[in-house]
Design a protein around this motif. Structure first.
Motif, PDB file in Angstrom:
ATOM      1  N   TYR A  48      60.201  49.319  66.999  1.00 42.37           N
ATOM      2  CA  TYR A  48      61.252  50.184  67.515  1.00 42.37           C
ATOM      3  C   TYR A  48      61.711  49.633  68.871  1.00 42.37           C
ATOM      4  O   TYR A  48      61.005  48.852  69.520  1.00 42.37           O
ATOM      5  N   ASP A  49      62.917  49.995  69.265  1.00 39.86           N
ATOM      6  CA  ASP A  49      63.590  49.359  70.398  1.00 39.86           C
ATOM      7  C   ASP A  49      62.773  49.346  71.687  1.00 39.86           C
ATOM      8  O   ASP A  49      62.662  48.304  72.338  1.00 39.86           O
ATOM      9  N   GLU A  50      62.193  50.488  72.073  1.00 38.03           N
ATOM     10  CA  GLU A  50      61.475  50.549  73.340  1.00 38.03           C
ATOM     11  C   GLU A  50      60.250  49.622  73.337  1.00 38.03           C
ATOM     12  O   GLU A  50      59.974  48.943  74.327  1.00 38.03           O
ATOM     13  N   ALA A  51      59.525  49.599  72.245  1.00 33.82           N
ATOM     14  CA  ALA A  51      58.344  48.729  72.163  1.00 33.82           C
ATOM     15  C   ALA A  51      58.765  47.265  72.154  1.00 33.82           C
ATOM     16  O   ALA A  51      58.161  46.437  72.845  1.00 33.82           O
ATOM     17  N   ASN A  52      59.815  46.941  71.394  1.00 36.77           N
ATOM     18  CA  ASN A  52      60.291  45.556  71.364  1.00 36.77           C
ATOM     19  C   ASN A  52      60.715  45.095  72.753  1.00 36.77           C
ATOM     20  O   ASN A  52      60.410  43.976  73.167  1.00 36.77           O
TER      21      ASN A  52
ATOM     22  N   ARG B 194      56.086  58.021  54.024  1.00 35.86           N
ATOM     23  CA  ARG B 194      55.612  57.475  52.749  1.00 35.86           C
ATOM     24  C   ARG B 194      56.086  56.035  52.562  1.00 35.86           C
ATOM     25  O   ARG B 194      55.320  55.165  52.157  1.00 35.86           O
ATOM     26  N   SER B 195      57.341  55.775  52.866  1.00 38.24           N
ATOM     27  CA  SER B 195      57.901  54.426  52.710  1.00 38.24           C
ATOM     28  C   SER B 195      57.236  53.450  53.675  1.00 38.24           C
ATOM     29  O   SER B 195      56.965  52.293  53.320  1.00 38.24           O
ATOM     30  N   ILE B 196      56.943  53.907  54.898  1.00 40.85           N
ATOM     31  CA  ILE B 196      56.271  53.034  55.860  1.00 40.85           C
ATOM     32  C   ILE B 196      54.841  52.744  55.409  1.00 40.85           C
ATOM     33  O   ILE B 196      54.362  51.614  55.517  1.00 40.85           O
TER      34      ILE B 196
ATOM     35  N   ARG C  95      47.010  57.430  71.217  1.00 39.19           N
ATOM     36  CA  ARG C  95      47.312  58.665  71.957  1.00 39.19           C
ATOM     37  C   ARG C  95      48.444  59.436  71.300  1.00 39.19           C
ATOM     38  O   ARG C  95      48.513  60.647  71.430  1.00 39.19           O
ATOM     39  N   ASN C  96      49.337  58.732  70.614  1.00 35.99           N
ATOM     40  CA  ASN C  96      50.524  59.384  70.083  1.00 35.99           C
ATOM     41  C   ASN C  96      50.650  59.386  68.566  1.00 35.99           C
ATOM     42  O   ASN C  96      51.456  60.130  68.026  1.00 35.99           O
ATOM     43  N   ALA C  97      49.885  58.553  67.885  1.00 32.65           N
ATOM     44  CA  ALA C  97      49.934  58.539  66.425  1.00 32.65           C
ATOM     45  C   ALA C  97      49.027  59.650  65.904  1.00 32.65           C
ATOM     46  O   ALA C  97      47.911  59.829  66.378  1.00 32.65           O
TER      47      ALA C  97
ATOM     48  N   GLY D 127      58.449  58.079  62.376  1.00 29.96           N
ATOM     49  CA  GLY D 127      59.205  59.284  62.692  1.00 29.96           C
ATOM     50  C   GLY D 127      60.424  59.077  63.581  1.00 29.96           C
ATOM     51  O   GLY D 127      61.041  60.037  64.028  1.00 29.96           O
ATOM     52  N   ARG D 128      60.797  57.842  63.825  1.00 26.34           N
ATOM     53  CA  ARG D 128      61.939  57.563  64.698  1.00 26.34           C
ATOM     54  C   ARG D 128      63.220  57.434  63.885  1.00 26.34           C
ATOM     55  O   ARG D 128      63.184  57.000  62.740  1.00 26.34           O
TER      56      ARG D 128
END
Length: 193
Positions: A52-56, A126-128, A153-155, A118-119
């Motif tokens: 996702y954008d922020e992590a990248n 399910r697809s992920i 912490r967040n998953a 969830g983003r």
């Protein structure tokens, strides 16, 4: 495929074809995982930042302090990939990038992933999960190592259990690599969904 691959994480090594879940809690642990790509870039490997954008952006920024990332992108040694509407499409995009890199002469492929659970713009859970299971088979016979990062912490528990433990044959927690006893073969995993 033979030979070990330096992960750049706590002195750990893996083998071509490995799919690894990396658990992190602190900023230092996040940045430690970025060393997986730094070691690869320094050694001439083809490296993919996937997520996702922020992590990248965070991974890219860390690498940018040591490498000319724009130049590496222009040469095709460093690639940024985001999510897609389906897990199957994400797998196709990664496979196409890997094939192009191999056709261009790459000897080793590395992918560091931060999935957008969830983003917006990412598939449903399910697809992920199906995507994660299929990655194991997709890289098994390829000169590649895939490291998927899990922010504990967040998953949620379901993501950690099914997304990390059941779909990754190898785990790294506190910089210690272990064979994962909770791994479920991709066929079994998908059949149970």
């Amino acid at each position: 495929m033979t030979g070990s691959v330096d992960l750049g994480i706590g002195g750990q090594t893996a083998f071509p074809g490995d799919h690894v879940a990396y658990f992190w809690e602190t900023s230092e642990q996040f940045l430690a995982a970025v060393e997986f790509l730094a070691v690869g870039l320094a050694g001439g490997d083809h490296c993919v930042i996937f997520g996702y954008d922020e992590a990248n952006a965070r991974v890219y920024s860390s690498l940018e302090s040591r490498f000319d990332c724009r130049s590496l992108e222009e040469r095709g040694q460093l690639v940024l990939l985001g999510g897609d509407v389906s897990g199957a499409e994400m797998l196709r995009t990664i496979a196409a990038d890997f094939q192009q890199a191999l056709s261009g002469g790459a000897k080793m492929l590395r992918l560091l992933g931060n999935i957008g659970w969830g983003r917006p713009g990412w598939p449903d859970q399910r697809s992920i999960l199906e995507f994660e299971a299929k990655v194991t088979d997709a890289v098994r016979d390829v000169p590649a190592v895939v490291v998927c990062m899990y922010d504990v912490r967040n998953a949620g528990g379901e993501i950690i259990l099914h997304g990390a433990f059941e779909t990754h044959p190898i785990t790294i927690c506190r910089n210690i690599l272990r064979e994962n006893p909770h791994f479920v073969t991709p066929a079994e995993f998908i059949a149970s969904m």
